[in-house]
Every structure is written in C-alpha cells, then in structure tokens.
Write a protein that holds these residues in place. Structure first.
Motif, PDB file in Angstrom:
ATOM      1  N   THR A 185       0.839  -1.200   0.000  1.00  0.00           N
ATOM      2  CA  THR A 185       0.000   0.000   0.000  1.00  0.00           C
ATOM      3  C   THR A 185       0.872   1.248   0.000  1.00  0.00           C
ATOM      4  OG1 THR A 185      -1.647  -1.197   1.293  1.00  0.00           O
ATOM      5  CG2 THR A 185      -1.908   1.169   1.172  1.00  0.00           C
ATOM      6  N   CYS A 186       0.403   2.279  -0.686  1.00  0.00           N
ATOM      7  CA  CYS A 186       1.113   3.554  -0.706  1.00  0.00           C
ATOM      8  C   CYS A 186       1.160   4.136   0.705  1.00  0.00           C
ATOM      9  CB  CYS A 186       0.433   4.524  -1.673  1.00  0.00           C
ATOM     10  SG  CYS A 186       1.210   6.156  -1.751  1.00  0.00           S
ATOM     11  N   LYS A 187       2.322   4.647   1.077  1.00  0.00           N
ATOM     12  CA  LYS A 187       2.528   5.169   2.425  1.00  0.00           C
ATOM     13  C   LYS A 187       2.057   6.601   2.592  1.00  0.00           C
ATOM     14  CE  LYS A 187       4.487   1.384   3.830  1.00  0.00           C
ATOM     15  NZ  LYS A 187       4.329   0.606   2.565  1.00  0.00           N
ATOM     16  N   ASN A 188       1.659   7.286   1.537  1.00  0.00           N
ATOM     17  CA  ASN A 188       1.167   8.653   1.656  1.00  0.00           C
ATOM     18  C   ASN A 188      -0.212   8.665   2.323  1.00  0.00           C
ATOM     19  OD1 ASN A 188       3.402   9.835   0.471  1.00  0.00           O
ATOM     20  ND2 ASN A 188       2.553   9.668  -1.603  1.00  0.00           N
ATOM     21  N   ALA A 189      -0.446   9.644   3.171  1.00  0.00           N
ATOM     22  CA  ALA A 189      -1.708   9.737   3.906  1.00  0.00           C
ATOM     23  C   ALA A 189      -2.860  10.017   2.965  1.00  0.00           C
ATOM     24  CB  ALA A 189      -1.614  10.830   4.965  1.00  0.00           C
ATOM     25  N   GLY A 190      -3.921   9.262   3.082  1.00  0.00           N
ATOM     26  CA  GLY A 190      -5.115   9.461   2.280  1.00  0.00           C
ATOM     27  C   GLY A 190      -5.102   8.730   0.962  1.00  0.00           C
ATOM     28  N   CYS A 191      -4.000   8.048   0.626  1.00  0.00           N
ATOM     29  CA  CYS A 191      -3.921   7.277  -0.618  1.00  0.00           C
ATOM     30  C   CYS A 191      -4.014   5.797  -0.287  1.00  0.00           C
ATOM     31  CB  CYS A 191      -2.607   7.568  -1.348  1.00  0.00           C
ATOM     32  SG  CYS A 191      -2.426   6.619  -2.894  1.00  0.00           S
ATOM     33  N   ASN A 192      -4.968   5.104  -0.919  1.00  0.00           N
ATOM     34  CA  ASN A 192      -5.186   3.689  -0.650  1.00  0.00           C
ATOM     35  C   ASN A 192      -4.776   2.799  -1.828  1.00  0.00           C
ATOM     36  OD1 ASN A 192      -6.323   4.274   1.901  1.00  0.00           O
ATOM     37  ND2 ASN A 192      -8.306   4.742   0.932  1.00  0.00           N
ATOM     38  N   LYS A 193      -4.004   3.346  -2.756  1.00  0.00           N
ATOM     39  CA  LYS A 193      -3.573   2.567  -3.923  1.00  0.00           C
ATOM     40  C   LYS A 193      -2.558   1.502  -3.500  1.00  0.00           C
ATOM     41  CE  LYS A 193      -5.888   4.991  -7.009  1.00  0.00           C
ATOM     42  NZ  LYS A 193      -6.921   4.407  -7.892  1.00  0.00           N
ATOM     43  N   ILE A 204      -0.493   8.904 -10.712  1.00  0.00           N
ATOM     44  CA  ILE A 204      -0.442  10.109  -9.873  1.00  0.00           C
ATOM     45  C   ILE A 204      -1.049   9.775  -8.503  1.00  0.00           C
ATOM     46  CG2 ILE A 204      -1.231  12.482  -9.602  1.00  0.00           C
ATOM     47  CD1 ILE A 204      -1.281  12.718 -12.631  1.00  0.00           C
ATOM     48  N   CYS A 205      -0.324  10.101  -7.458  1.00  0.00           N
ATOM     49  CA  CYS A 205      -0.783   9.847  -6.082  1.00  0.00           C
ATOM     50  C   CYS A 205      -1.469  11.102  -5.543  1.00  0.00           C
ATOM     51  CB  CYS A 205       0.400   9.462  -5.195  1.00  0.00           C
ATOM     52  SG  CYS A 205      -0.043   9.245  -3.453  1.00  0.00           S
ATOM     53  N   VAL A 206      -2.733  10.966  -5.222  1.00  0.00           N
ATOM     54  CA  VAL A 206      -3.501  12.070  -4.630  1.00  0.00           C
ATOM     55  C   VAL A 206      -3.606  11.789  -3.134  1.00  0.00           C
ATOM     56  CG1 VAL A 206      -5.655  13.361  -4.643  1.00  0.00           C
ATOM     57  CG2 VAL A 206      -4.785  12.356  -6.778  1.00  0.00           C
ATOM     58  N   HIS A 207      -2.973  12.627  -2.325  1.00  0.00           N
ATOM     59  CA  HIS A 207      -2.905  12.350  -0.889  1.00  0.00           C
ATOM     60  C   HIS A 207      -2.949  13.655  -0.098  1.00  0.00           C
ATOM     61  CE1 HIS A 207       1.200  13.297  -2.118  1.00  0.00           C
ATOM     62  NE2 HIS A 207       1.417  13.671  -0.865  1.00  0.00           N
ATOM     63  N   HIS A 208      -2.896  13.512   1.219  1.00  0.00           N
ATOM     64  CA  HIS A 208      -2.855  14.661   2.128  1.00  0.00           C
ATOM     65  C   HIS A 208      -1.425  14.852   2.603  1.00  0.00           C
ATOM     66  CE1 HIS A 208      -7.214  15.185   2.449  1.00  0.00           C
ATOM     67  NE2 HIS A 208      -7.326  13.867   2.556  1.00  0.00           N
TER      68      HIS A 208
END
Length: 364
Positions: A185-193, A204-208
């Motif tokens: 899982t992507c470690k960026n907050a708010g990204c569940n990819k 493109i990773c869309v996160h907080h």
C-alpha cells in the motif's frame, strides 16, 4: 401590676398579690362539700378524706429540670418527652405546677481556668514575636552546568515496553531495499492505492500532505481543513496534493511531536506533567540547573518531545526528580524558596524598539 415569671417554660405575667391564694377541690363521703381545709398549714384530718385533689388557680406550669440535647434529640430532664425539632422543644408544656416566681435565676457558673504567670508570659511572648522575613535568593546564572534529574520508572511501563519492543535494544531496524512486493500500500496519507506492477509507479498519487487533527469532536486534515464529525467521512476525504506514490517509506529518525503538557504548584513544589505514552527511559532524560530546564522525551513510534524552559524562579536540583509511567511523565522540582510562581517560565525578552534601533545606527 403584673410581673414576668422566670420559671422555665412558663413566660407568663402574673399579679404578685394573687399569687398566694390557694384553691382546691375535693370529694369525700364523710365530710360536707363546703368544709374548708388549709392545705398550706396542714390542718386537715387524713382519716376523714377518701380522696383530695388540689390545684392552684392560674398556677405556673413549668419545667423544674434542665434542657437535655443528645443524639439530635431535645427534651427536659424532668419529663420523658423528646423531639428532634427545636420549635417543638420550645412548645413542650411544663410537667410541674406551682407558684409563679419573679426571681431571676442566677447565671451558670463558668469553670475556673487556672493560669500561671509563667505560662501567660510565654504566650504573650509568642504572640508578639514577629516572623522573620525570608531573605531573597539571588538568581544564579543560566550558564551553570546542567545535571540530569533522578529518573524513576514504574513497573507497568517496563512491562508495556517489553511487549511493544520499544526499548533501545529492540529498536526499529532500518532496512533500505528497492524491492517492492505486489500488494504493498502507498505510504502517503489518504492514498489507498496498492502496487500491482511497474506501471503503478507512473500513476499520480492524490494524498494529504498534512497531519490529521481531532479537536472538539471535529476531524480534519491540517492541509485542507475540511471539517467533519463523522470518522468514515473523514477517512473518505480525497487528497489535496498530487505527487508520486511512496511504496517504501524510509526511516527518517525521530519525529518531533508537540505533546500536551501542563503544570501546577504547591507550597514548595512545581510539577510538570507531559502526556506521552510508552516513553523510553534509556533515551529520555531531563537535565536542569537552578534556573533552566531541558526536557528530552522519546516515546513510541520514534516520536520525540523537546523543550527548554527558563524557569520563573530558582529550584533545588538535588531534590528534584522525574517519574515515568505508561501514560505520562511527571517532573517534580523543589522550590529554593517557598514563594508563589506567577508562571512556569520567564516571558521572552521584548524585541528592541524602533527608536533604540535608530539610535544605535546613528552612533555607528
């Protein structure tokens, strides 16, 4: 002229001239109904009377005993009636009939207190002796050498650290690897990819980019501040920043966290409470001199709290300590003098005013 009766529980006014008249009623089988007997002088024949009842006309009805107060019950020692209400106690009718009395009863005798001249002189000396003023303590230099405070660790914290493997010997392992497993899982907050193949790196990773904030029942991210009270809605908020996915988040060392902390004081102590869970005793310490306090706390998930305080007044470092539990850290400092602190630390120095800056520039 009427006077007041001083008998207990009577309180009536009476005429002294009629107070001496005696009236009585009697019944007899052998004596005529109009035969008079002087009760006070005792000139009557008991053998000729079957029954004699006498009373005083307008007689005084009073209590010859004393008031009794015991276990919330109130009454008179001369009769058996008891009550818990004071008004009922005052309205209890007297149990004895007799003459009115206009003689005021004497005041109760106060117990005699024996005092000696020596004790009186010592007492007067103590009461007139003035308290010695407390000498003001000179504030030591803040550059004095720092000393680590005594550390006390609770047994409960030791057990928790053993379970969570947060001690120094079982710290986090830093493994730098480029291999990415499928399903990561992507470690960026708010990204569940999740990672499927190399094409996932091009997405493109869309996160907080901020941190989650929970305040007064509201939940939001510090980067976009879209507030909601529902936790599921908070988790479903789309990100506000675009960048590349991060599959393996490198270990960045300790993260500074502004922990919630508070302080209070008693007559001779200052106590600072820092709310940090599962702090690590081997990597946490508090050092201080008489006027400066340095706090360094390392707790779970590589989080760190640091603060430097210029204390309001002077402390005794040798009698100060820190206590660590699983939920908080308490720093107890002994005051050098028993005075009330207006605040915990000194206010920061005021910046120089424009006029002073101009004067210094003109001099140069």
């Amino acid at each position: 002229m009427s006077v007041l009766c001083y008998n207990k529980s009577c309180g009536q006014r009476f005429d002294p001239d009629k107070n001496s008249e005696v009236y009585y009623v009697y019944t007899s089988c052998c004596v005529a109904a109009n035969k008079n007997f002087n009760i006070l002088s005792g000139t009557y024949d008991n053998k000729t009377l079957d029954f004699l009842i006498f009373f005083l006309k307008d007689a005084c009805t009073y209590h010859p005993g004393v008031p009794v107060f015991h276990d919330a019950l109130k009454g008179w020692s001369c009769c058996e009636r008891r009550t818990t209400d004071f008004s009922d106690f005052l309205s209890i009718v007297g149990c004895t009939e007799g003459w009115h009395s206009n003689v005021k009863p004497p005041d109760p005798v106060k117990p005699e207190v024996k005092t000696s001249p020596e004790l009186t002189a010592k007492f007067n000396e103590k009461t007139t002796q003035k308290r010695k003023p407390i000498e003001a303590i000179i504030r030591p230099s803040p550059d004095a050498p720092m000393v680590k405070l005594e550390q006390r660790v609770s047994p409960a914290l030791k057990k928790v650290l053993e379970k969570l493997d947060l001690t120094v010997h079982n710290g986090p392992e830093n493994k730098d690897t480029k291999e990415i497993k499928i399903g990561t899982t992507c470690k960026n907050a708010g990204c569940n990819k999740t990672f499927l193949d190399t094409s996932s790196n091009e997405e493109i990773c869309v996160h907080h980019s901020g941190v989650p904030i929970f305040h007064e029942g509201m939940k939001f991210w510090s980067c976009c501040k879209k507030k909601t009270s529902d936790f599921n809605s908070f988790l479903a908020q789309p990100g506000c920043t675009q960048s590349k996915h991060v599959w393996n988040k490198a270990h960045k060392g300790n993260t500074f966290i502004p922990c919630r902390h508070d302080w209070h004081q008693t007559g001779g102590l200052i106590t600072i409470t820092i709310y940090a869970k599962n702090s690590i005793p081997e990597q946490s310490y508090v050092e201080a001199n008489s006027t400066v306090l340095n706090i360094h706390i390392l707790f779970e998930k590589d989080q760190k709290f640091e603060q430097r305080l210029n204390l309001w007044s002077v402390i005794d470092v040798s009698k100060s300590q820190m206590s660590m539990t699983s939920a908080k850290i308490e720093i107890t400092m002994k005051k050098a003098e028993p005075v009330l602190w207006a605040r915990l630390d000194l206010p920061p120095p005021e910046p120089p005013k424009e006029a002073e800056l101009q004067e210094s520039s003109d001099e140069n």
